[in-house]
Design a protein around this motif. Structure first.
Motif, PDB file in Angstrom:
ATOM      1  N   ALA A  11       0.849  -1.237  -0.017  1.00  0.00           N
ATOM      2  CA  ALA A  11      -0.106  -0.076  -0.137  1.00  0.00           C
ATOM      3  C   ALA A  11       0.845   1.217   0.130  1.00  0.00           C
ATOM      4  O   ALA A  11       0.610   2.155  -0.755  1.00  0.00           O
ATOM      5  CB  ALA A  11      -0.730   0.118   1.196  1.00  0.00           C
ATOM      6  N   ALA A  12       2.191   1.400   0.828  1.00  0.00           N
ATOM      7  CA  ALA A  12       3.113   2.328   0.946  1.00  0.00           C
ATOM      8  C   ALA A  12       3.753   2.570  -0.408  1.00  0.00           C
ATOM      9  O   ALA A  12       3.731   3.676  -1.084  1.00  0.00           O
ATOM     10  CB  ALA A  12       3.873   2.171   1.913  1.00  0.00           C
ATOM     11  N   ARG A  13       4.041   1.481  -1.124  1.00  0.00           N
ATOM     12  CA  ARG A  13       4.547   1.497  -2.365  1.00  0.00           C
ATOM     13  C   ARG A  13       3.767   1.939  -3.352  1.00  0.00           C
ATOM     14  O   ARG A  13       4.135   3.061  -4.155  1.00  0.00           O
ATOM     15  CB  ARG A  13       5.341   0.294  -2.852  1.00  0.00           C
ATOM     16  N   GLU A  14       2.586   1.658  -3.438  1.00  0.00           N
ATOM     17  CA  GLU A  14       1.526   2.333  -4.541  1.00  0.00           C
ATOM     18  C   GLU A  14       1.118   3.713  -4.249  1.00  0.00           C
ATOM     19  O   GLU A  14       1.060   4.457  -4.995  1.00  0.00           O
ATOM     20  CB  GLU A  14       0.003   1.440  -4.371  1.00  0.00           C
ATOM     21  N   ALA A  15       1.155   3.994  -2.899  1.00  0.00           N
ATOM     22  CA  ALA A  15       0.959   5.452  -2.718  1.00  0.00           C
ATOM     23  C   ALA A  15       2.127   6.333  -3.065  1.00  0.00           C
ATOM     24  O   ALA A  15       1.778   7.455  -3.794  1.00  0.00           O
ATOM     25  CB  ALA A  15       0.911   5.741  -1.107  1.00  0.00           C
ATOM     26  N   ARG A  16       3.287   5.646  -3.010  1.00  0.00           N
ATOM     27  CA  ARG A  16       4.102   6.607  -3.771  1.00  0.00           C
ATOM     28  C   ARG A  16       4.188   6.680  -5.240  1.00  0.00           C
ATOM     29  O   ARG A  16       4.430   7.821  -5.607  1.00  0.00           O
ATOM     30  CB  ARG A  16       5.567   5.912  -3.281  1.00  0.00           C
ATOM     31  N   GLU A  17       3.877   5.591  -5.884  1.00  0.00           N
ATOM     32  CA  GLU A  17       3.788   5.762  -7.352  1.00  0.00           C
ATOM     33  C   GLU A  17       2.524   6.772  -7.636  1.00  0.00           C
ATOM     34  O   GLU A  17       2.615   7.538  -8.646  1.00  0.00           O
ATOM     35  CB  GLU A  17       3.499   4.429  -8.049  1.00  0.00           C
ATOM     36  N   ALA A  18       1.514   6.891  -6.748  1.00  0.00           N
ATOM     37  CA  ALA A  18       0.461   7.783  -6.974  1.00  0.00           C
ATOM     38  C   ALA A  18       0.915   9.093  -6.667  1.00  0.00           C
ATOM     39  O   ALA A  18       0.392  10.043  -7.434  1.00  0.00           O
ATOM     40  CB  ALA A  18      -0.758   7.498  -6.144  1.00  0.00           C
ATOM     41  N   SER A  19       1.654   9.431  -5.902  1.00  0.00           N
ATOM     42  CA  SER A  19       2.233  10.543  -5.496  1.00  0.00           C
ATOM     43  C   SER A  19       2.907  11.185  -6.608  1.00  0.00           C
ATOM     44  O   SER A  19       2.845  12.558  -6.732  1.00  0.00           O
ATOM     45  CB  SER A  19       2.726  10.734  -4.108  1.00  0.00           C
ATOM     46  N   ARG A  20       3.761  10.246  -7.305  1.00  0.00           N
ATOM     47  CA  ARG A  20       4.419  10.948  -8.387  1.00  0.00           C
ATOM     48  C   ARG A  20       3.270  11.517  -9.635  1.00  0.00           C
ATOM     49  O   ARG A  20       3.578  12.565 -10.110  1.00  0.00           O
ATOM     50  CB  ARG A  20       5.366   9.871  -8.945  1.00  0.00           C
ATOM     51  N   LEU A  21       2.364  10.714  -9.964  1.00  0.00           N
ATOM     52  CA  LEU A  21       1.216  11.135 -10.916  1.00  0.00           C
ATOM     53  C   LEU A  21       0.715  12.444 -10.268  1.00  0.00           C
ATOM     54  O   LEU A  21       0.330  13.373 -11.277  1.00  0.00           O
ATOM     55  CB  LEU A  21       0.202   9.982 -11.096  1.00  0.00           C
ATOM     56  N   LEU A  22       0.513  12.595  -9.062  1.00  0.00           N
ATOM     57  CA  LEU A  22      -0.338  13.669  -8.655  1.00  0.00           C
ATOM     58  C   LEU A  22       0.430  15.038  -9.098  1.00  0.00           C
ATOM     59  O   LEU A  22      -0.261  15.981  -8.933  1.00  0.00           O
ATOM     60  CB  LEU A  22      -0.723  13.643  -7.248  1.00  0.00           C
ATOM     61  N   ARG A  23       1.530  14.826  -8.965  1.00  0.00           N
ATOM     62  CA  ARG A  23       2.350  16.066  -9.256  1.00  0.00           C
ATOM     63  C   ARG A  23       1.975  16.881 -10.465  1.00  0.00           C
ATOM     64  O   ARG A  23       2.140  18.178 -10.585  1.00  0.00           O
ATOM     65  CB  ARG A  23       3.847  15.804  -9.476  1.00  0.00           C
ATOM     66  N   GLY A  24       1.491  16.205 -11.490  1.00  0.00           N
ATOM     67  CA  GLY A  24       0.933  16.729 -12.719  1.00  0.00           C
ATOM     68  C   GLY A  24      -0.472  16.968 -12.810  1.00  0.00           C
ATOM     69  O   GLY A  24      -0.923  17.552 -13.816  1.00  0.00           O
ATOM     70  N   VAL A  25      -1.213  16.816 -11.768  1.00  0.00           N
ATOM     71  CA  VAL A  25      -2.559  17.133 -11.691  1.00  0.00           C
ATOM     72  C   VAL A  25      -2.668  18.786 -11.472  1.00  0.00           C
ATOM     73  O   VAL A  25      -2.188  19.210 -10.686  1.00  0.00           O
ATOM     74  CB  VAL A  25      -3.419  16.377 -10.627  1.00  0.00           C
ATOM     75  N   SER A  26      -3.756  19.152 -12.291  1.00  0.00           N
ATOM     76  CA  SER A  26      -4.114  20.809 -12.319  1.00  0.00           C
ATOM     77  C   SER A  26      -4.935  21.118 -11.224  1.00  0.00           C
ATOM     78  O   SER A  26      -5.520  20.213 -10.885  1.00  0.00           O
ATOM     79  CB  SER A  26      -4.566  21.188 -13.757  1.00  0.00           C
ATOM     80  N   ALA A  27      -4.968  22.273 -11.041  1.00  0.00           N
ATOM     81  CA  ALA A  27      -5.873  22.899  -9.933  1.00  0.00           C
ATOM     82  C   ALA A  27      -7.270  22.495 -10.322  1.00  0.00           C
ATOM     83  O   ALA A  27      -8.158  22.026  -9.542  1.00  0.00           O
ATOM     84  CB  ALA A  27      -5.797  24.259  -9.659  1.00  0.00           C
ATOM     85  N   GLU A  28      -7.771  22.782 -11.635  1.00  0.00           N
ATOM     86  CA  GLU A  28      -8.785  22.420 -12.063  1.00  0.00           C
ATOM     87  C   GLU A  28      -9.233  20.995 -11.950  1.00  0.00           C
ATOM     88  O   GLU A  28     -10.584  20.699 -11.418  1.00  0.00           O
ATOM     89  CB  GLU A  28      -8.762  22.823 -13.521  1.00  0.00           C
ATOM     90  N   GLN A  29      -8.398  20.013 -12.004  1.00  0.00           N
ATOM     91  CA  GLN A  29      -8.607  18.565 -12.128  1.00  0.00           C
ATOM     92  C   GLN A  29      -9.016  18.595 -10.643  1.00  0.00           C
ATOM     93  O   GLN A  29      -9.842  17.644 -10.278  1.00  0.00           O
ATOM     94  CB  GLN A  29      -7.622  17.825 -12.840  1.00  0.00           C
ATOM     95  N   LYS A  30      -8.324  19.011  -9.782  1.00  0.00           N
ATOM     96  CA  LYS A  30      -8.318  18.696  -8.268  1.00  0.00           C
ATOM     97  C   LYS A  30      -9.787  19.035  -7.874  1.00  0.00           C
ATOM     98  O   LYS A  30     -10.364  18.617  -7.265  1.00  0.00           O
ATOM     99  CB  LYS A  30      -7.173  19.338  -7.443  1.00  0.00           C
ATOM    100  N   ASN A  31     -10.083  20.227  -8.199  1.00  0.00           N
ATOM    101  CA  ASN A  31     -11.183  20.831  -7.919  1.00  0.00           C
ATOM    102  C   ASN A  31     -12.551  20.133  -8.281  1.00  0.00           C
ATOM    103  O   ASN A  31     -13.458  19.989  -7.642  1.00  0.00           O
ATOM    104  CB  ASN A  31     -11.450  22.411  -7.941  1.00  0.00           C
TER     105      ASN A  31
END
Length: 418
Positions: A11-31
């Motif tokens: 789970a921690a390893r998958e969260a680390r991979e997810a965190s790398r992908l989240l770096r490129g998410v725009s503010a509009e996508q987050k909202n």
């Protein structure tokens, strides 16, 4: 067919991979995702309440205390408030990418400091299943993945809320491992999680002192914490006593089981004979037990005598310490010895006394003529908070979106060499 749960390491390893992908998410996508999650929670309101009732039934069978049971409830109003919180969070500025400073060096290098996500945040908390959504939303908006270890008493509610969040993430083509609810009550699994410093960047324990000390003593990962909230209000010689009474009683009675509740009042000797009887009457009317020093006891004998060991106690109940002090210096000395770096208040119309108190008292929030209950992220204008830190490195006080990021240097040149 039963679902195979990943190990905590996976789970921690998958969260680390997810965190790398989240770096490129725009503010509009987050909202967009936060607003969609708010709608999904409202659509699933009946199911959430049904599952929460199962947790409540199990808690009743286990003989859980009434105070803890109250924190476990997630009723219709609670689900609606989670949706309101998500919508409000969507309106806040995205901290990721914010430039906090920018200079140009003599060699024409442009040097910026820019906010970036921390990465993977593990949060460990007790009761309150709504924290599952609040914590995910704050971490996600700040660009972080999260591992959420809620208490076993809310395991069904926490798992369902995380599943709802995962489904919305998948629908928006975002990594579902941005949230993982760790619902096992296995203490050894928790200990393993606390050693995963290759995958987890920060741990935030939120709960009683025993939980926070356990995390502090067993982790190799940077930790944001406060062990307890022992908050004081000092009523100065030049205080408006009507104002002081309102502040002290609000600080003690408005939410006595929270970390920003008032645990001890310090009264200047010159106003003690007028103020202490008024405070005694107000406490009796509100059902507050007062544990007082000898000087306060000599003014009103209805108090319970305080033992020396009680100063510095976090009661989290309708119980309050009371001490008469000789001076501002005496109040500051008491706070230096028994305070917990959380919240401290001075009530006075003397600006010099206020200035001295605010500059010399060490706490994550100091207030002049206001209740300690205002040490709260929403009340201080952060929009929301994930907790209050009394550690001083990285964050001090309520942690909002900005505190879930760090700052790095971004340097722009045009061929400079050294």
């Amino acid at each position: 067919m039963s679902r195979v749960m990943p190990t905590i390491e996976d789970a921690a390893r998958e969260a680390r991979e997810a965190s790398r992908l989240l770096r490129g998410v725009s503010a509009e996508q987050k909202n967009e995702l936060l607003l969609a999650l708010a709608e999904r929670l409202l659509e699933q309101k009946a199911r959430i309440q049904e599952i929460n009732k199962q947790d409540l039934s199990a808690a009743d069978e286990a003989g859980i205390s009434s105070a803890k049971r109250k924190r476990l409830v997630l009723n219709e109003e609670g689900v609606e408030q989670l949706a309101v919180g998500l919508r409000e969070l969507a309106q806040l500025p995205d901290p990721v990418g914010q430039v906090t400073s920018e200079i140009e060096r003599p060699n024409r290098l442009k040097v910026k400091r820019v906010r970036v996500p921390l990465g993977v945040i593990a949060m460990i908390y007790e009761a309150r299943p709504g924290v599952t959504i609040d914590a995910f939303a704050l971490c996600f908006k700040a660009g972080n993945a999260c591992l959420l270890k809620g208490g076993k008493e809310a395991s069904r509610s926490n798992e369902l809320l995380a599943e709802i969040a995962k489904s919305v993430l998948e629908e928006h083509k975002l990594p579902s491992a941005a949230i993982t609810a760790v619902t096992s009550g296995d203490r050894e699994e928790l200990k393993r999680m606390l050693t995963l410093d290759k995958h987890i960047d920060l741990i935030i324990p939120r709960g009683g002192e025993a939980l926070i000390r356990f995390v502090h003593e067993n982790t190799t990962i940077p930790t944001i914490q406060h062990f307890k909230g022992v908050c004081h209000a000092y009523v100065d010689a030049k205080a408006d006593l009507d104002q002081a009474l309102g502040i002290v009683m609000n600080g003690k009675t408005s939410a006595p089981a929270t970390c920003n509740t008032l645990e001890c009042a310090l009264i200047h000797e010159s106003v003690a004979h007028e103020f202490v009887p008024r405070l005694a009457r107000a406490c009796r009317d509100a059902g507050v037990e007062v544990r007082a020093d000898e000087r306060a006891m000599s003014i009103d004998g209805s108090f319970t005598a305080a033992g020396e060991e009680e100063w510095g106690t976090e009661y989290l109940d309708l119980v309050m310490g009371l001490r008469v002090v000789d001076s501002l210096e005496g109040a500051i000395s008491h706070i230096d010895r028994f305070g917990s770096l959380h919240t401290e208040v001075i009530v006075t119309n003397d600006e010099r006394a206020a200035s001295a108190f605010l500059s010399r008292v060490d706490a994550s929030c100091v207030l002049h003529n206001a209740s300690p209950r205002f040490n709260d992220g929403f009340q201080l204008g952060l929009g929301a908070e994930i907790g209050i830190s009394t550690t001083k490195l990285h964050a001090y006080g309520p942690m909002g979106l900005a505190e879930l990021t760090t700052q790095r240097f971004v340097v722009i040149g045009d061929g400079q060499t050294r």
